[in-house]
Write an enzyme that holds these catalytic residues in place. Structure first.
Site, PDB file in Angstrom:
ATOM      1  N   CYS A  43      23.710  52.530  56.740  1.00  6.23           N
ATOM      2  CA  CYS A  43      23.234  51.588  55.722  1.00  6.23           C
ATOM      3  C   CYS A  43      21.893  51.016  56.182  1.00  6.23           C
ATOM      4  CB  CYS A  43      24.228  50.453  55.528  1.00  6.23           C
ATOM      5  SG  CYS A  43      23.559  49.160  54.470  1.00  6.23           S
ATOM      6  N   CYS A  49      21.768  42.471  56.379  1.00  5.85           N
ATOM      7  CA  CYS A  49      22.791  42.010  55.434  1.00  5.85           C
ATOM      8  C   CYS A  49      24.054  41.547  56.164  1.00  5.85           C
ATOM      9  CB  CYS A  49      23.101  43.137  54.451  1.00  5.85           C
ATOM     10  SG  CYS A  49      24.611  42.937  53.532  1.00  5.85           S
ATOM     11  N   GLU A 300      49.497  28.164  38.581  1.00  4.91           N
ATOM     12  CA  GLU A 300      48.129  28.360  39.074  1.00  4.91           C
ATOM     13  C   GLU A 300      47.378  27.040  38.929  1.00  4.91           C
ATOM     14  OE1 GLU A 300      45.823  30.764  40.257  1.00  4.91           O
ATOM     15  OE2 GLU A 300      44.338  29.184  39.919  1.00  4.91           O
ATOM     16  N   CYS A 375      45.935  37.938  51.660  1.00  5.85           N
ATOM     17  CA  CYS A 375      44.606  38.468  51.960  1.00  5.85           C
ATOM     18  C   CYS A 375      44.146  37.998  53.337  1.00  5.85           C
ATOM     19  CB  CYS A 375      43.614  38.075  50.871  1.00  5.85           C
ATOM     20  SG  CYS A 375      43.489  36.311  50.607  1.00  5.85           S
TER      21      CYS A 375
HETATM   22  N1  SAH Z   1      47.592  36.538  41.837  1.00  8.45           N
HETATM   23  C1  SAH Z   1      46.239  36.555  41.328  1.00  8.45           C
HETATM   24  C2  SAH Z   1      45.279  35.594  42.024  1.00  8.45           C
HETATM   25  C3  SAH Z   1      45.337  35.542  43.506  1.00  8.45           C
HETATM   26  S1  SAH Z   1      43.988  34.657  44.245  1.00  8.45           S
HETATM   27  C4  SAH Z   1      45.690  37.960  41.320  1.00  8.45           C
HETATM   28  O1  SAH Z   1      46.289  38.863  41.858  1.00  8.45           O
HETATM   29  O2  SAH Z   1      44.645  38.172  40.717  1.00  8.45           O
HETATM   30  C5  SAH Z   1      44.725  33.110  44.647  1.00  8.45           C
HETATM   31  C6  SAH Z   1      44.854  32.178  43.467  1.00  8.45           C
HETATM   32  O3  SAH Z   1      45.437  30.975  43.942  1.00  8.45           O
HETATM   33  C7  SAH Z   1      43.546  31.766  42.815  1.00  8.45           C
HETATM   34  O4  SAH Z   1      43.613  32.040  41.437  1.00  8.45           O
HETATM   35  C8  SAH Z   1      43.434  30.245  43.066  1.00  8.45           C
HETATM   36  O5  SAH Z   1      42.846  29.548  42.007  1.00  8.45           O
HETATM   37  C9  SAH Z   1      44.895  29.892  43.214  1.00  8.45           C
HETATM   38  N2  SAH Z   1      45.172  28.659  43.980  1.00  8.45           N
HETATM   39  C10 SAH Z   1      44.494  28.165  45.049  1.00  8.45           C
HETATM   40  N3  SAH Z   1      45.106  27.058  45.523  1.00  8.45           N
HETATM   41  C11 SAH Z   1      46.177  26.835  44.719  1.00  8.45           C
HETATM   42  C12 SAH Z   1      47.199  25.835  44.706  1.00  8.45           C
HETATM   43  N4  SAH Z   1      47.220  24.874  45.607  1.00  8.45           N
HETATM   44  N5  SAH Z   1      48.150  25.930  43.751  1.00  8.45           N
HETATM   45  C13 SAH Z   1      48.149  26.918  42.836  1.00  8.45           C
HETATM   46  N6  SAH Z   1      47.208  27.888  42.807  1.00  8.45           N
HETATM   47  C14 SAH Z   1      46.239  27.846  43.729  1.00  8.45           C
END
Ligand code: SAH
Length: 423
Positions: A43, A49, A300, A375
């Site tokens: 790269c 980067c 959420e 993650c």
């Molecule tokens: N399951 C979804 C998103 C995962 S990312 C997917 O697969 O696309 C993690 C998510 O947790 C995000 O949308 C974020 O807004 C949410 N989040 C972060 N802190 C939180 C909390 N304290 N309570 C509920 N949701 C939360």
């Protein structure tokens, strides 16, 4: 848009010798390993980067190293299965962001911020980004002079164009271009749109987003479609999802399907379950699981994500799902206090992981199974320790490579209620 083959395969051995010392000695933790900058990186932007720490490591080796890292962290609980890697690990990013600026002579440049700074590293193509997205960004950059559009200058506040964001629905072929400007007045707007569409007729929508604040956020609050509906759809695991400029949506659509399919398979659904989808984002996991269960309850925190989730449920005519906008921990506590029972919990928290209070309340709800999508292997290991203490046994852990060439590790873990808790 040309579709790439989207099959996936398992790379690398699962280090299934079972000898723990092999993990420890043979493969250093990705976090400790040097970024293997060979004399000449493949790269050209590698040094400036710094986003892809493993760009010069052969792909099977990347997976082995990442596997060793997660296997070591989860060693007290289970043997980690093979990493599910990508058949074609390059150009997977379907969300591409370019910062626009200019050189001393005023020539437009676009690229990415050098890590931790606001210096722009000019970039033409990136090994991770979708190639069509890179081509559109290059076209926009090439059009600016003839349209007399100046790029924004962070130092003195002059200029118009700040960023371009491209989002691609890999399975629908739909493409959204977001032009982020400091002002809602875009000169020769119609001709600009026409010229861009002439070069890239595959673009399905163009959005003008206005961000007039001194901020590191890319998108501002105001936006208006310049062409098309202002959003795109993508299809994942047979369900349709709406993607607006600000929607959270996984950036690697090929592995997103693999990730969700792995989670659903692990849950081994029978059709009569009440499932909780915690940290549900735009509702993806709950909506995909909905045909296989009696009922889904999703929670959420982010208001916009919940709004999108409701729209997504409607688009897919899903009627057995309810969305709650709440903190997942507080919601779990309320559920536990009300004496509710659920059969299954999907949890997909952000990098920081969940909370001890969430886990405490989850145990009181007594689901038969928990599918934890993580993650961050570090916060996963920390949380598993607490969940295991509550009488859940880790049955399986499968890492899925969502971000080839980087050190990020995504893991799906199945836990089953085993016995009494060990407090
Ligand atoms: N399951 C979804 C998103 C995962 S990312 C997917 O697969 O696309 C993690 C998510 O947790 C995000 O949308 C974020 O807004 C949410 N989040 C972060 N802190 C939180 C909390 N304290 N309570 C509920 N949701 C939360």
């Amino acid at each position: 848009m040309s579709e790439k083959k989207t099959t996936t395969s398992k790379f690398g051995k699962p280090s299934n010798s079972g000898k723990r010392t092999t993990y420890k000695k043979a493969a250093p933790k990705p976090a400790q390993e040097k970024s293997t900058p060979s004399k000449k990186s493949r790269c050209p932007y590698f040094k400036k980067c710094g986003a892809c720490q493993m760009i010069d490591t052969p792909y099977p080796k990347q997976l082995r190293q990442k596997h060793a890292h997660v296997a070591e962290l989860l060693e007290p609980y289970t043997r980690v299965a093979s990493f599910i890697g990508m058949e074609e690990p390059e150009h997977y990013r379907c969300k591409v962001h370019a910062v626009f600026t200019h050189d001393k002579k005023g020539n437009p440049l676009s690229g990415i911020y050098r890590e931790g700074t606001h210096d722009v590293v000019p970039i033409d193509t990136c090994l991770l980004e979708d190639q069509k997205a890179d081509a559109i960004i290059a076209s926009i950059r090439g059009m600016l002079k003839s349209f007399k559009i100046k790029t924004y200058d962070e130092d003195n506040g002059y200029g118009l164009l700040r960023h371009v964001l491209i989002r691609i629905g890999k399975n629908t072929g739909e493409i959204m271009v977001v032009l982020v400007t400091v002002s809602p007045i875009f000169p020769s707007k119609n001709n600009f749109v026409k010229a861009l569409l002439k070069e890239h007729p595959e673009i399905t929508t163009i959005v003008l987003n206005v961000n007039d604040k001194q901020t590191s956020m890319v998108l501002g609050d105001k936006e208006k479609p310049m062409y098309g509906p202002g959003f795109i759809y993508d299809i994942c695991c047979g369900m349709k999802f709406k993607i607006s400029p600000k929607s959270f949506y996984q950036v690697n659509p090929v592995q997103q399907e693999v990730l969700y399919n792995t989670a659903i398979e692990m849950a081994d659904l029978k059709g009569d379950e009440v499932a909780l989808d915690c940290y549900s984002g735009v509702g993806t996991i709950g909506i995909i699981a909905s045909p296989h269960v009696k009922e889904v309850i999703s929670v959420e925190l982010n208001k916009d994500a919940v709004k999108d989730a409701k729209i997504n449920a409607k688009i897919n005519e899903v009627k057995n799902i309810t969305f709650y906008e709440n903190d997942a921990t507080r919601f779990m506590q309320q559920m536990a206090e009300s004496g509710d029972k659920v059969d299954l919990v999907f949890m997909d928290p952000p990098r920081a992981g969940s909370t001890p209070e969430f886990i405490e309340s989850m145990a009181a709800l007594a689901p038969k199974k928990v599918v934890y999508i993580s993650c961050s292997p570090d916060s996963l290991a920390r949380d598993l320790k607490l969940i295991a203490k509550k009488g859940f046994k880790v049955e399986k852990a499968v890492p899925v490579d969502m971000f080839p060439f980087t050190r990020s590790i995504e893991t799906v873990v199945l836990l089953k209620k085993s016995s009494v808790s060990v407090d």
